[in-house]
Design a protein around this motif. Structure first.
Motif, mmCIF file in Angstrom:
data_model
loop_
_atom_site.group_PDB
_atom_site.id
_atom_site.type_symbol
_atom_site.label_atom_id
_atom_site.label_comp_id
_atom_site.label_asym_id
_atom_site.label_seq_id
_atom_site.Cartn_x
_atom_site.Cartn_y
_atom_site.Cartn_z
ATOM 1 N N ALA A 1 -12.591 13.728 -4.058
ATOM 2 C CA ALA A 1 -14.095 13.256 -4.229
ATOM 3 C C ALA A 1 -14.549 13.652 -5.514
ATOM 4 C CB ALA A 1 -14.781 13.612 -2.931
ATOM 5 N N ALA A 2 -14.430 14.759 -5.984
ATOM 6 C CA ALA A 2 -14.626 15.145 -7.263
ATOM 7 C C ALA A 2 -14.027 14.619 -8.334
ATOM 8 C CB ALA A 2 -14.570 16.729 -7.335
ATOM 9 N N LEU A 3 -12.619 14.186 -8.197
ATOM 10 C CA LEU A 3 -12.089 13.639 -9.357
ATOM 11 C C LEU A 3 -12.607 11.997 -9.462
ATOM 12 C CD1 LEU A 3 -8.415 14.593 -8.317
ATOM 13 C CD2 LEU A 3 -9.805 15.241 -10.439
ATOM 14 N N ALA A 4 -12.781 11.334 -8.197
ATOM 15 C CA ALA A 4 -13.726 9.931 -8.338
ATOM 16 C C ALA A 4 -15.036 9.994 -8.989
ATOM 17 C CB ALA A 4 -13.731 9.413 -7.129
ATOM 18 N N TRP A 5 -15.623 11.161 -8.989
ATOM 19 C CA TRP A 5 -16.828 11.520 -9.697
ATOM 20 C C TRP A 5 -16.481 11.558 -11.070
ATOM 21 C CZ3 TRP A 5 -20.574 16.420 -8.584
ATOM 22 C CH2 TRP A 5 -21.876 15.791 -8.919
ATOM 23 N N TYR A 6 -15.379 12.227 -11.587
ATOM 24 C CA TYR A 6 -14.872 12.165 -13.057
ATOM 25 C C TYR A 6 -15.073 10.941 -13.482
ATOM 26 C CZ TYR A 6 -12.615 16.939 -12.553
ATOM 27 O OH TYR A 6 -12.579 18.212 -12.751
ATOM 28 N N ASP A 7 -14.473 9.849 -12.958
ATOM 29 C CA ASP A 7 -14.320 8.267 -13.431
ATOM 30 C C ASP A 7 -15.810 7.760 -13.470
ATOM 31 O OD1 ASP A 7 -11.249 6.755 -12.842
ATOM 32 O OD2 ASP A 7 -11.636 8.815 -12.969
ATOM 33 N N ARG A 8 -16.643 7.865 -12.336
ATOM 34 C CA ARG A 8 -17.899 7.407 -12.440
ATOM 35 C C ARG A 8 -18.822 7.990 -13.534
ATOM 36 N NH1 ARG A 8 -21.244 3.488 -10.902
ATOM 37 N NH2 ARG A 8 -23.252 3.988 -10.328
ATOM 38 N N ILE A 9 -18.590 9.241 -14.004
ATOM 39 C CA ILE A 9 -19.332 9.910 -14.734
ATOM 40 C C ILE A 9 -18.859 9.354 -16.304
ATOM 41 C CG2 ILE A 9 -19.719 12.204 -16.269
ATOM 42 C CD1 ILE A 9 -19.379 13.715 -13.597
ATOM 43 N N ALA A 10 -17.326 8.925 -16.299
ATOM 44 C CA ALA A 10 -16.988 8.437 -17.615
ATOM 45 C C ALA A 10 -17.553 6.908 -17.847
ATOM 46 C CB ALA A 10 -15.648 8.298 -17.628
ATOM 47 N N LEU A 11 -17.633 6.325 -16.708
ATOM 48 C CA LEU A 11 -18.144 4.955 -16.769
ATOM 49 C C LEU A 11 -19.513 4.623 -17.028
ATOM 50 C CD1 LEU A 11 -16.272 3.457 -13.394
ATOM 51 C CD2 LEU A 11 -15.706 2.615 -16.036
ATOM 52 N N LEU A 12 -20.441 5.897 -16.484
ATOM 53 C CA LEU A 12 -21.881 5.843 -16.825
ATOM 54 C C LEU A 12 -21.990 6.287 -18.274
ATOM 55 C CD1 LEU A 12 -23.334 7.891 -13.760
ATOM 56 C CD2 LEU A 12 -23.686 5.414 -14.423
ATOM 57 N N HIS A 13 -21.202 7.031 -18.673
ATOM 58 C CA HIS A 13 -21.091 7.487 -20.447
ATOM 59 C C HIS A 13 -20.873 6.079 -21.198
ATOM 60 C CE1 HIS A 13 -20.575 9.483 -23.892
ATOM 61 N NE2 HIS A 13 -19.474 8.987 -24.118
ATOM 62 N N LEU A 14 -20.067 5.070 -20.729
ATOM 63 C CA LEU A 14 -19.765 3.998 -21.036
ATOM 64 C C LEU A 14 -20.565 2.877 -21.182
ATOM 65 C CD1 LEU A 14 -15.888 3.759 -20.461
ATOM 66 C CD2 LEU A 14 -17.064 4.019 -22.789
ATOM 67 N N GLY A 15 -21.595 3.247 -20.023
ATOM 68 C CA GLY A 15 -22.626 2.068 -19.837
ATOM 69 C C GLY A 15 -22.184 0.936 -18.957
ATOM 70 N N VAL A 16 -21.029 1.285 -18.133
ATOM 71 C CA VAL A 16 -20.618 0.331 -17.108
ATOM 72 C C VAL A 16 -21.292 0.584 -15.740
ATOM 73 C CG1 VAL A 16 -18.530 -0.491 -16.000
ATOM 74 C CG2 VAL A 16 -18.228 0.044 -18.552
ATOM 75 N N LYS A 17 -21.834 -0.150 -15.134
ATOM 76 C CA LYS A 17 -22.312 0.079 -13.783
ATOM 77 C C LYS A 17 -22.173 -0.975 -12.770
ATOM 78 C CE LYS A 17 -26.408 2.377 -15.937
ATOM 79 N NZ LYS A 17 -27.861 2.375 -16.221
ATOM 80 N N HIS A 18 -21.222 -1.814 -13.106
ATOM 81 C CA HIS A 18 -21.140 -3.132 -12.144
ATOM 82 C C HIS A 18 -19.905 -2.647 -11.289
ATOM 83 C CE1 HIS A 18 -18.172 -3.981 -15.435
ATOM 84 N NE2 HIS A 18 -17.409 -4.518 -14.680
ATOM 85 N N ILE A 19 -19.285 -1.641 -11.541
ATOM 86 C CA ILE A 19 -17.821 -1.458 -10.842
ATOM 87 C C ILE A 19 -18.341 -0.450 -9.606
ATOM 88 C CG2 ILE A 19 -15.585 -0.521 -10.566
ATOM 89 C CD1 ILE A 19 -15.388 -0.966 -13.531
#
Length: 327
Positions: free
Chosen positions: A61-79
């Motif tokens: 679950a924490a590893l999935a959070w890694y991806d979520r954090i990176a996507l937020l950094h990129l400004g990607v919110k539609h996934i």
């Protein structure tokens, strides 16, 4: 040069595996490993297996959070979270077993996230930030552990040079790690300028919201993964979670650096030597539980996910071809 590098890292991994197994052979020479390890696995209570399973869920679950954090950094919110979780789980389940996780993880993520509109540059940035979040977690936990208990490195006395296992050295390393974390936090809060490396690469401090998420997500994955081993170890002689966590950080980091597939042999060799007060075959049994829960079962599930994903894409492709007007 590129072709040489393609063969170099797999060769390094192979040498690391062979050398580690050679040393492990001498560690257990003359002992009936198979029978005793199986008996130790059967002796682990069902409740401890359940807690090990929960620790695995926390780690992934924490590893999935890694991806979520990176996507937020990129400004990607539609996934959505489900896609991110499945993609992250598949990525790490494969890369942990294959080795060279940065490269193998990049290929899997690009295949998945490109279907959601991400460019190759965005995926590359995501991979780098996820790797950095993992490294940040290692530095943070290592700094806390070595500062709190510098004597923990003495468990490797006789296996590593004395200068490395010396508590004073460990304290200096721990404080240096914490200093790096403090600078990183201040850099994010005060918007420090980007650090330029080699005149080409820039390291940008993330926004405070991203940094705060990293502070929690990065240690959580490592704590969950170490928890699998902690619950699989016997209660009698168990050195405590902090020692297990420290052993895990050192062993897992060395396994990643070795480029050995799944850290095979390298991880076990270091971890067993950090646990001199626990019977070696009981430690080996706990490490087998970790491999089963953290590596093997996720790998089997990931292979099914990849097969279903590719089947879906193949069906969609054939439908598009059939829907094209005939000339």
């Amino acid at each position: 040069m590129r072709k040489l590098l393609e063969y170099f890292w797999p060769l390094v991994g192979l040498v690391a595996v062979v050398a580690s197994f050679f040393l492990l052979y001498h560690e257990f020479k003359g002992e009936s490993v198979g029978a005793e390890v199986w008996a130790n696995l059967q002796a682990i209570p069902t409740s401890r297996y359940l807690f090990a399973g929960l620790s695995t869920l926390v780690a992934y679950a924490a590893l999935a959070w890694y991806d979520r954090i990176a996507l937020l950094h990129l400004g990607v919110k539609h996934i959505n979270w489900l896609f991110i979780s499945v993609c992250s789980f598949t990525t790490y389940a494969l890369s942990h077993n294959i080795g060279a996780s940065v490269f193998s993880g990049a290929m899997v993520r690009y295949r998945a996230y490109s279907t959601k509109g991400l460019t190759a540059t965005q995926v590359a940035t995501l991979v780098v930030l996820c790797s950095y979040t993992f490294g940040f977690g290692n530095v943070l936990l290592a700094g806390l552990l070595l500062t709190y208990d510098p004597a923990i490195m003495q468990r490797l006395s006789g296996f590593l040079p004395d200068i490395i296992t010396n508590p004073n050295t460990a304290l200096v390393v721990g404080l240096s790690c914490l200093a790096f974390v403090v600078i990183y936090i201040l850099g994010s809060l005060m918007h420090f300028r980007a650090i330029r490396l080699f005149g080409r690469f820039e390291i940008l401090y993330p926004r405070p919201g991203i940094m705060l998420r990293q502070l929690f997500a990065a240690p959580l994955e490592l704590i969950g993964a170490a928890g699998i081993i902690y619950f699989a170890l016997p209660e009698q002689g168990n050195p405590g979670f902090l020692v297990v966590l420290g052993a895990f950080l050192l062993s897992f980091s060395a396994a990643l650096v070795s480029h050995a597939p799944g850290g095979l042999g390298v991880f076990e060799l270091l971890f067993i030597n950090v646990m001199p007060d626990v019977p070696r075959l009981k430690v080996l049994a706990a490490l087998l539980v970790w491999r089963l829960f953290y590596l093997i079962v996720p790998l089997l599930i990931a292979l099914v996910v990849v097969a279903l994903f590719e089947r879906k894409k193949l069906v969609e492709r054939w439908r598009r071809i059939e829907e094209q007007p005939q000339k």
